[in-house]
Design an enzyme around this catalytic site. Structure first.
Site, PDB file in Angstrom:
ATOM      1  N   HIS A 151     -85.722  67.324  -3.635  1.00  0.00           N
ATOM      2  CA  HIS A 151     -86.025  66.633  -2.372  1.00  0.00           C
ATOM      3  C   HIS A 151     -84.957  66.987  -1.346  1.00  0.00           C
ATOM      4  O   HIS A 151     -83.857  67.383  -1.707  1.00  0.00           O
ATOM      5  CB  HIS A 151     -86.098  65.127  -2.589  1.00  0.00           C
ATOM      6  CG  HIS A 151     -87.447  64.702  -3.080  1.00  0.00           C
ATOM      7  ND1 HIS A 151     -88.218  63.779  -2.428  1.00  0.00           N
ATOM      8  CD2 HIS A 151     -88.166  65.127  -4.144  1.00  0.00           C
ATOM      9  CE1 HIS A 151     -89.372  63.631  -3.085  1.00  0.00           C
ATOM     10  NE2 HIS A 151     -89.351  64.437  -4.132  1.00  0.00           N
ATOM     11  N   GLU A 152     -85.316  66.842  -0.051  1.00  0.00           N
ATOM     12  CA  GLU A 152     -84.450  67.327   1.035  1.00  0.00           C
ATOM     13  C   GLU A 152     -83.969  68.749   0.679  1.00  0.00           C
ATOM     14  O   GLU A 152     -82.779  69.046   0.660  1.00  0.00           O
ATOM     15  CB  GLU A 152     -83.249  66.393   1.280  1.00  0.00           C
ATOM     16  CG  GLU A 152     -83.634  64.991   1.653  1.00  0.00           C
ATOM     17  CD  GLU A 152     -84.086  64.158   0.451  1.00  0.00           C
ATOM     18  OE1 GLU A 152     -85.137  63.505   0.550  1.00  0.00           O
ATOM     19  OE2 GLU A 152     -83.399  64.191  -0.587  1.00  0.00           O
ATOM     20  N   GLU A 197     -93.167  58.446   1.308  1.00  0.00           N
ATOM     21  CA  GLU A 197     -92.142  57.456   1.660  1.00  0.00           C
ATOM     22  C   GLU A 197     -92.225  57.040   3.133  1.00  0.00           C
ATOM     23  O   GLU A 197     -91.873  55.917   3.476  1.00  0.00           O
ATOM     24  CB  GLU A 197     -90.748  58.018   1.337  1.00  0.00           C
ATOM     25  CG  GLU A 197     -90.429  59.304   2.080  1.00  0.00           C
ATOM     26  CD  GLU A 197     -89.118  59.966   1.631  1.00  0.00           C
ATOM     27  OE1 GLU A 197     -88.547  59.553   0.619  1.00  0.00           O
ATOM     28  OE2 GLU A 197     -88.690  60.902   2.316  1.00  0.00           O
ATOM     29  N   HIS A 253     -83.118  61.917 -12.602  1.00  0.00           N
ATOM     30  CA  HIS A 253     -82.895  61.849 -11.152  1.00  0.00           C
ATOM     31  C   HIS A 253     -81.440  62.103 -10.825  1.00  0.00           C
ATOM     32  O   HIS A 253     -80.547  61.435 -11.363  1.00  0.00           O
ATOM     33  CB  HIS A 253     -83.322  60.477 -10.614  1.00  0.00           C
ATOM     34  CG  HIS A 253     -83.317  60.421  -9.115  1.00  0.00           C
ATOM     35  ND1 HIS A 253     -82.669  59.451  -8.389  1.00  0.00           N
ATOM     36  CD2 HIS A 253     -83.868  61.266  -8.200  1.00  0.00           C
ATOM     37  CE1 HIS A 253     -82.837  59.685  -7.088  1.00  0.00           C
ATOM     38  NE2 HIS A 253     -83.556  60.773  -6.952  1.00  0.00           N
ATOM     39  N   HIS A 254     -81.212  63.085  -9.968  1.00  0.00           N
ATOM     40  CA  HIS A 254     -79.872  63.414  -9.481  1.00  0.00           C
ATOM     41  C   HIS A 254     -79.857  63.354  -7.960  1.00  0.00           C
ATOM     42  O   HIS A 254     -80.094  64.360  -7.292  1.00  0.00           O
ATOM     43  CB  HIS A 254     -79.482  64.851  -9.901  1.00  0.00           C
ATOM     44  CG  HIS A 254     -79.117  64.996 -11.338  1.00  0.00           C
ATOM     45  ND1 HIS A 254     -78.875  66.223 -11.912  1.00  0.00           N
ATOM     46  CD2 HIS A 254     -78.934  64.077 -12.328  1.00  0.00           C
ATOM     47  CE1 HIS A 254     -78.555  66.055 -13.196  1.00  0.00           C
ATOM     48  NE2 HIS A 254     -78.596  64.768 -13.470  1.00  0.00           N
ATOM     49  N   GLU A 282     -88.499  66.987   7.978  1.00  0.00           N
ATOM     50  CA  GLU A 282     -89.326  65.777   7.913  1.00  0.00           C
ATOM     51  C   GLU A 282     -89.756  65.305   9.300  1.00  0.00           C
ATOM     52  O   GLU A 282     -89.403  64.214   9.753  1.00  0.00           O
ATOM     53  CB  GLU A 282     -88.604  64.706   7.108  1.00  0.00           C
ATOM     54  CG  GLU A 282     -88.451  65.157   5.659  1.00  0.00           C
ATOM     55  CD  GLU A 282     -87.590  64.246   4.808  1.00  0.00           C
ATOM     56  OE1 GLU A 282     -87.393  63.078   5.193  1.00  0.00           O
ATOM     57  OE2 GLU A 282     -87.092  64.718   3.773  1.00  0.00           O
ATOM     58  N   PRO A 332     -93.326  77.532   7.313  1.00  0.00           N
ATOM     59  CA  PRO A 332     -94.440  78.225   7.942  1.00  0.00           C
ATOM     60  C   PRO A 332     -94.811  77.622   9.301  1.00  0.00           C
ATOM     61  O   PRO A 332     -94.906  76.401   9.422  1.00  0.00           O
ATOM     62  CB  PRO A 332     -95.597  78.029   6.972  1.00  0.00           C
ATOM     63  CG  PRO A 332     -94.994  77.566   5.684  1.00  0.00           C
ATOM     64  CD  PRO A 332     -93.712  76.912   6.030  1.00  0.00           C
TER      65      PRO A 332
HETATM   66  C1  NOJ Z   1     -85.332  60.625  -0.603  1.00  0.00           C
HETATM   67  C2  NOJ Z   1     -86.432  61.074  -1.492  1.00  0.00           C
HETATM   68  O1  NOJ Z   1     -87.427  61.752  -0.752  1.00  0.00           O
HETATM   69  C3  NOJ Z   1     -86.993  59.859  -2.184  1.00  0.00           C
HETATM   70  O2  NOJ Z   1     -88.116  60.218  -2.973  1.00  0.00           O
HETATM   71  C4  NOJ Z   1     -85.918  59.205  -2.998  1.00  0.00           C
HETATM   72  O3  NOJ Z   1     -86.417  58.005  -3.524  1.00  0.00           O
HETATM   73  C5  NOJ Z   1     -84.678  58.903  -2.173  1.00  0.00           C
HETATM   74  N1  NOJ Z   1     -84.287  60.013  -1.396  1.00  0.00           N
HETATM   75  C6  NOJ Z   1     -83.502  58.488  -3.045  1.00  0.00           C
HETATM   76  O4  NOJ Z   1     -83.073  59.579  -3.808  1.00  0.00           O
HETATM   77 CA    CA Z   2     -87.124  62.659   1.700  1.00  0.00          CA
END
Ligand code: NOJ
Ligand code: CA
Length: 677
Positions: free
Chosen positions: A459-460, A484, A379-380, A176, A193
């Site tokens: 994510h991440e 975000e 969501h996890h 990021e 890339p």
């Molecule tokens: C980071 C994620 O990119 C975001 O979309 C999410 O809301 C938060 N983590 C909490 O899980």
């Molecule tokens: Ca993130």
């Protein structure tokens, strides 16, 4: 030393280098690219690539440093080559285009050490007209069974100087970072890339394909314009531990005349992945979703329980109503489960993946959603405690399956190097988000989810290397700065961000950027560096099969006219083309809807205003289209007039030319609706 002897020695040395033995060469099907595999006078294997007869990648090393055996780097001889040609077309269950052509010539070179223990390996090169992929294959052999790879020694010696677009690899914030544009000779350590424009104008992107049970590859500049692989670390011993026989991921160079062709070349990454292992995946529905999400990033709602809790039954019911009314299939709810109270970044072990907070009626809401034709998106968030998550993974996914929740957004919030994983010794170890442990973990989640017909958006994550071909329920991921950052990023995403992403991050695959914040303000009112029209263009520019409409429902109610485009835009495509683009400056992409004859266009610019001409030669011949144009208003500018938008309609047909006037920080979105007849 006598001058003459010195000169003679030098000549011998040069002859030795010049006399490197070529073990095999292969040209791409259209004779655009050609690859040579060599061993030099020390028996050191290498490769080079030329394009149109000009060397573009100079002799580059191949090999491995092993932690418990001598390096695999010198004293090799060739032990036979094999070639074959492939020209196939395969169909994607969903994607940027329905049909992908896989056309290459392959060269396999077997290498054996000259001296005992005579370890063997095969390097496999595939030459496409728009790039090269290669990997190492280790056969079953008693003298090299358990491989402990300390480092991969693969090099990419770019022959020409150029400009590079890259983000740092091995730093705390994972992927990021803002893209930096430097001379190629100033790259430090980068993720892939990594995109290069040589001074001669050639576009090259280095990446990898099929990152399975291996460590992610970073690139470090050795000297000049020579880059080398650096594998993401492991907490224990070697970076990669494997048992032969096995193959490494593919090392990939996309090579194209211009930025648009580079984007198109990225199909090659899918081609290097294995075909679909899941069979019929028609249960996955490309679609759009809204979510209890932006409110938390603005700080008006919280993930944690309490008076600001976002994930309440009442809020979720109203989001479901909004989704049903406006045609969104999904409603994501973050903060629904126990574990968010306190410092959730640090306390992954407190998350439950089955227990909702008391003010969130999971079962009732899943029922309510179903009655309205809407699906909750699961969501996890794990805070990167995969040891804890893996214990509950099956139960968490079973619950979702039972409730008809058929997609899950996973999250691994923690600094790079902060993944908590259970080691073979039964202890917790700290791993990297892109090390071998995580490459295994993600596939475990994806395959467990697939058994239950659940799609995964991570994510991440670990970076995308085209595994969606093999596991088409791994539909999207983050792995770059998303929306975000416009809420709380310091700085927010700059105007050039999307024009960077298209030709870097997006080469890897779909991105859950979460576009479409029409209110253009982050936390505390921090302004976006974008016009309103650009927010719409991002739906075309940043491909994802599950695409979010990220803003609050009340904000969409304030902007009904531009919101219409978000309601209309599809997320699954028959075809994709790139009429124009320059890395980091601008990009225009057109895509044909898979389920109608409509075409869509998105165009974005950086901080500079520009006018782009687009010839509508992609439209079907003889047909009339009703163009619904969402463009920057006359005085639009991300600084002064970000909300200025003009929406107009006109009839167009193939062969017409449109002038796209983009404001500073601006963009344009168009729906070309096929007129029946
Ligand atoms: C980071 C994620 O990119 C975001 O979309 C999410 O809301 C938060 N983590 C909490 O899980
Ligand atoms: Ca993130």
């Amino acid at each position: 030393m006598d001058r003459h002897i010195a000169l003679a020695l030098l000549l011998v040395l040069c002859a030795g280098i010049a006399g490197a033995e070529t073990l095999g060469t292969v040209s791409s099907p259209g004779n655009v690219l050609s690859v040579s595999v060599t061993v030099n006078d020390e028996g050191r294997p290498g490769y080079s690539i030329s394009r149109g007869g000009r060397e573009i990648v100079s002799e580059s090393r191949l090999g491995f440093w092993l932690t418990d055996a001598p390096k695999l780097e010198r004293n090799f001889r060739g032990d036979g080559v094999q070639t074959r040609s492939v020209d196939e077309t395969w169909e994607q269950p969903w994607g940027e285009r329905r049909y992908v052509r896989d056309r290459y010539n392959e060269l396999r070179v077997r290498l054996v050490e000259k001296n005992p223990p005579q370890r063997a390996l095969t390097v496999v090169f595939r030459a496409f007209d728009d790039g090269v992929g290669f990997r190492y294959e280790f056969p079953d052999q008693p003298q090299l069974r358990n491989m402990n790879i300390g480092e991969e020694l693969t090099e990419f010696a770019i022959a020409d100087a150029g400009t590079a677009w890259w983000i740092p690899g091995g730093e705390w914030n994972r992927y990021e970072y803002l893209y930096r544009r430097t001379a190629l000779g100033e790259v430090a350590q980068a993720h892939t890339p990594l995109t290069i424009r040589t001074d001669a104008g050639l576009h090259i992107a280095i990446h990898e394909a099929a990152l399975v049970d291996y460590s992610g590859m970073w690139l470090r500049r050795v000297d000049g314009t020579r880059l080398k692989a650096v594998l993401s670390p492991a907490s224990q011993g070697a970076k990669v531990k494997r048992t032969a026989p096995f193959s490494t991921p593919w090392r990939v160079l996309l090579i194209a005349e211009n930025a648009g062709a580079l984007y198109m070349a990225s199909d090659l990454i899918l081609n290097l992945n294995e075909p679909n292992k899941l069979g019929d995946v028609s249960w996955f529905k490309p679609s759009k979703y809204i979510g209890i999400w932006w409110g938390m990033h603005l700080g008006t709602w919280s993930w944690a329980s309490g008076p600001q809790h976002g994930a309440t039954t009442a809020h979720t019911r109203s989001y479901i109503d909004f989704a049903a009314k406006n045609g969104f299939r999904g409603v994501l709810v973050e903060g629904w489960n126990v574990g968010w109270d306190g410092d959730w970044f640090a306390n992954g072990e407190t998350f439950s993946f089955t227990q909702p907070y008391p003010d969130f009626d999971l079962e009732g809401l899943a029922e309510y959603a179903k009655s309205k034709g809407v699906h909750l998106v699961g969501h996890h968030e794990t805070s990167a405690n995969i040891a804890h998550y893996e214990q509950q993974l099956a139960a968490g996914l079973d619950l979702y399956q039972r409730l008809g929740i058929d997609s899950v957004k996973t999250g691994y919030v923690a600094d790079a190097g902060g993944v908590k994983a259970l080691g073979d010794d039964g202890q917790i170890h700290f791993e990297w988000h892109d090390g071998q442990v995580m490459s295994r973990h993600h596939l475990k989640v994806v395959t467990e989810a697939a058994k239950r017909h659940i799609a995964v958006v991570a994510h991440e994550p670990i970076k995308d290397t085209g595994l969606r071909r093999t596991y088409p329920n791994w539909v999207s991921r983050e792995g770059a700065r998303g929306m975000e950052y416009n809420a709380w990023g310091n700085p927010p995403n700059p105007p050039e961000h999307e024009a960077n992403l298209v030709f870097t991050r997006m080469l890897g695959g779909p991105f859950d950027f979460t576009p479409g914040v029409l209110s253009l303000k982050g936390k505390g009112g921090q302004p976006f560096q974008s016009t309103l029209a650009k927010q719409l263009a991002n739906y075309i520019i940043l491909y994802a099969p599950l695409q979010m409409a990220a803003d609050l429902p009340e904000n969409y109610r304030r902007y009904p006219a531009p919101f219409q485009f978000i309601k209309d835009v599809p997320t699954d495509w028959e075809q994709t083309l790139v009429p124009n683009g320059e890395v980091g400056d601008y990009a225009t992409i057109v895509r044909k809807d898979r389920n109608s004859g409509d075409w869509y266009l998105g165009s974005v610019t950086d901080e500079n205003a520009r006018t782009l001409q687009v010839k509508l030669d992609f439209l079907d011949p003889g047909r009339v289209y009703r163009a619904q144009i969402y463009r920057d208003g006359a005085n639009a500018d991300w600084r002064a007039h970000p909300f200025a938008i003009a929406i107009e309609r006109r009839e167009v047909r193939r062969g017409d030319t449109l002038q796209l006037k983009l404001a500073p920080g601006g963009g344009q979105a168009i729906r070309f609706q096929l007129v029946p007849g």
